[in-house]
Design a protein around this motif. Structure first.
Motif, PDB file in Angstrom:
ATOM      1  N   GLU A 201      45.846  70.044 -45.288  1.00 44.59           N
ATOM      2  CA  GLU A 201      47.352  69.971 -45.735  1.00 44.59           C
ATOM      3  C   GLU A 201      47.584  70.492 -47.036  1.00 44.59           C
ATOM      4  N   HIS A 202      48.794  71.217 -47.169  1.00 49.79           N
ATOM      5  CA  HIS A 202      49.137  71.753 -48.503  1.00 49.79           C
ATOM      6  C   HIS A 202      50.790  72.331 -48.640  1.00 49.79           C
ATOM      7  N   SER A 203      51.309  72.665 -49.790  1.00 52.84           N
ATOM      8  CA  SER A 203      52.276  73.458 -49.597  1.00 52.84           C
ATOM      9  C   SER A 203      52.263  74.601 -50.054  1.00 52.84           C
ATOM     10  N   ASP A 204      52.757  75.711 -49.837  1.00 48.23           N
ATOM     11  CA  ASP A 204      52.659  76.957 -50.445  1.00 48.23           C
ATOM     12  C   ASP A 204      53.372  77.040 -51.869  1.00 48.23           C
ATOM     13  N   PRO A 205      52.546  77.636 -52.873  1.00 47.55           N
ATOM     14  CA  PRO A 205      53.146  77.516 -54.357  1.00 47.55           C
ATOM     15  C   PRO A 205      54.095  78.622 -54.424  1.00 47.55           C
ATOM     16  N   ARG A 258      55.054  70.281 -46.656  1.00 44.58           N
ATOM     17  CA  ARG A 258      53.720  70.386 -46.488  1.00 44.58           C
ATOM     18  C   ARG A 258      53.405  70.550 -45.174  1.00 44.58           C
ATOM     19  N   HIS A 259      52.268  71.526 -44.942  1.00 46.68           N
ATOM     20  CA  HIS A 259      52.124  72.053 -43.735  1.00 46.68           C
ATOM     21  C   HIS A 259      50.156  72.086 -43.459  1.00 46.68           C
ATOM     22  N   ARG A 260      49.779  72.221 -42.252  1.00 44.73           N
ATOM     23  CA  ARG A 260      48.291  72.265 -41.990  1.00 44.73           C
ATOM     24  C   ARG A 260      48.296  72.866 -40.736  1.00 44.73           C
TER      25      ARG A 260
HETATM   26 FE   LIG Z   1      50.603  77.464 -46.269  1.00 45.98          FE
END
Ligand SMILES: [Fe+2]
Ligand SMILES: C=C1C[C@]23C[C@@]1(O)CC[C@H]2[C@@]12CC[C@H](O)[C@@](C)(C(=O)O1)[C@H]2[C@@H]3C(=O)O
Ligand SMILES: O=C(O)CCC(=O)C(=O)O
Length: 328
Positions: A201-205, A258-260
Motif C-alpha cells: 500500500e502506498h500513494s504515488d509521490p 492509496r493503492h496496492r
Molecule cells: Fe503506485
C-alpha cells in the motif's frame, strides 16, 4: 506529506462504489467536470477513448515482454546501481528493501536515451526497445499534459498550464516503470495465501500517474472510507492516479489515492507500465494561491520536489499481511 496542520480529515461520506470511467472524447466542459469530481472523490479514474494509438501500446508491450523473458543472468546486467534507482530490480521495491513478488525496470522518462541513469538499460537492448519506450513515453506525456490543462480550466485557474508546465520542464524528474508480477507455475507448491505482497500500500509521490496493464488483475485502490476495491482494466485503457504533489498543489481539493497490488494468483503474469509525471527536483511545491481563500485555509507547507521525494522514499510500504506501517 508535509502538513502545516494535522492531516485534513477525509469526509466519511458513503459513496456508491463505482470507479469513475472518463471518456476523453467528450466535450471539454463535461470532461473537466467529470475529471474534477473523480479527482476529488477517488483521486483515481479510468480513461477510455484517450487517443493514444494502439500500435504505440502494443509495441511497448512486446518490447518489455522481450526484456522480461530473458534469463535472469541477462537481466541483472542492467540492474539498478544504488544510489541510482534506475535500471532492473527484482523483489526489492524501494530503497529501503521492501520486498514484493515482482521484477521491474525503472527509467528516467525525460531524455530517455541521453540520460546517463538509463544508459545501461537502453544501450543493452535492441533499437526497437528504445523506439518503443520513447514513443510510448511521448504519447503518455502529451496525454498527461492534456488532462492537467483540462483540470486547470475546470478549476478556473488563470494559467491553464500551471500544472502541465511542471512536467514539460526540460529537467522534469518524471519516471517510467514497468512491473512484471510472475504468474504461478502450475506445477509449483507455492503457498496460495491471499495476503502475499505484490506491491504494498502506498500513494504515488508525483503529480499524476498514468497506468496501463494487461488483463491480469491485482490492482486495488482505497476509497475515502478505507475500503479496498479491485480495479479491472482493459489492456487498451489507462488508469489515472492523483499523486501527493497534485494533492498539495490543489490545497487538498484532490486526494492522492492509496493503492496496492495483490500478488498474482493466475498462471499468466501481470505486466503494468506507469508514467509518473513529476516536476524538476528543484521546483518549489506549494498550494496554488487561487485555491486558498477564507473557509479553505492553506493546508500544506512549501517544499521542493527533491525534499518531498527523499522523505517519501525513506518510508516503508504498507504491508498487506496485517503488519503495521513501519514494521519490517
Ligand atoms: Fe503506485
Ligand atoms: C517504498 C517505496 C517505493 C517507492 C518509494 C517508497 O518509499 C514509497 C513510494 C514508492 C514509489 C511509488 C511510485 C513509483 O513506483 C516509485 C519509483 C516512486 O517514485 O515512489 C516508487 C518508489 C520505489 O519503488 O522506489
Ligand atoms: O503494478 C501496478 O499495477 C501498480 C504499481 C504501482 O503502484 C507503482 O509502481 O507505483
Amino acid at each position: 506529506m508535509f502538513l502545516s496542520s494535522p492531516s485534513p480529515l477525509r469526509t466519511k461520506k458513503t459513496q456508491a462504489i463505482g470507479i469513475p470511467i472518463i471518456d476523453l472524447s467528450l466535450d471539454t466542459a463535461t470532461l473537466s467536470h467529470h475529471i474534477i469530481t473523480a479527482c476529488q472523490d477517488y483521486g483515481f479514474f479510468k480513461l477510455v477513448n484517450h487517443g493514444v494509438p494502439i500500435q504505440v501500446i502494443s509495441k511497448m508491450e512486446e518490447a518489455v515482454q522481450g526484456f522480461f523473458s530473458k534469463p535472469s543472468s541477462e537481466k541483472v546486467k542492467v540492474k539498478a546501481n544504488p544510489p541510482s534507482p534506475f535500471g532492473y530490480g527484482c523483489r526489492n521495491i524501494g530503497f529501503n528493501g521492501d520486498v514484493g513478488e515482482l521484477e521491474y525496470i525503472l527509467l528516467q522518462a525525460n531524455s530517455l536515451s541521453t540520460c546517463s541513469d538509463n544508459f545501461s538499460v537502453v544501450a543493452n537492448q535492441p533499437t526497437n526497445f528504445r523506439c518503443a519506450v520513447e514513443d510510448y513515453i511521448q504519447a503518455v506525456k502529451e496525454l498527461t499534459c492534456e488532462l492537467l490543462e483540462i483540470l486547470a480550466l475546470g478549476l478556473s485557474l488563470p494559467d491553464t498550464n500551471v500544472f502541465s508546465r511542471l512536467i514539460q520542464d526540460v529537467d522534469s524528474d518524471s519516471c517510467f516503470r514497468v512491473n512484471h508480477y510472475p504468474g504461478i507455475k502450475p506445477e509449483s507448491n507455492q503457498p496460495k495465501s491471499d495476503h502475499r505482497i505484490g506491491f504494498g500500500e502506498h500513494s504515488d509521490p508525483q503529480i499524476f500517474t498514468i497506468l496501463r496493464s494487461n488483463d491480469v488483475p491485482g490492482l486495488q485502490i482505497s476509497t475515502v472510507d478505507g475500503l479496498w476495491i479491485p480495479v479491472t482494466t482493459e489492456p487498451t485503457d489507462f488508469c489515472v492516479f492523483v499523486g501527493d504533489t497534485l494533492e498539495v498543489l490543489t490545497n487538498g481539493r484532490f486526494k492522492s489515492v492509496r493503492h496496492r497490488v495483490m500478488a498474482n494468483k493466475s498462471i499468466k503474469s501481470r505486466m503494468s507500465m506507469m508514467y509518473f509525471a513529476a516536476p524538476s527536483l528543484n521546483e518549489w511545491i506549494s498550494p496554488i494561491p487561487q485555491l486558498i481563500y477564507p473557509g479553505n485555509l492553506r493546508l500544506y507547507k512549501s517544499f521542493t520536489w527533491n525534499e518531498y521525494k527523499k522523505a517519501a522514499y525513506s518510508l516503508r510500504l504498507g504491508r498487506i499481511d496485517g503488519c503495521r506501517k513501519g514494521e519490517v
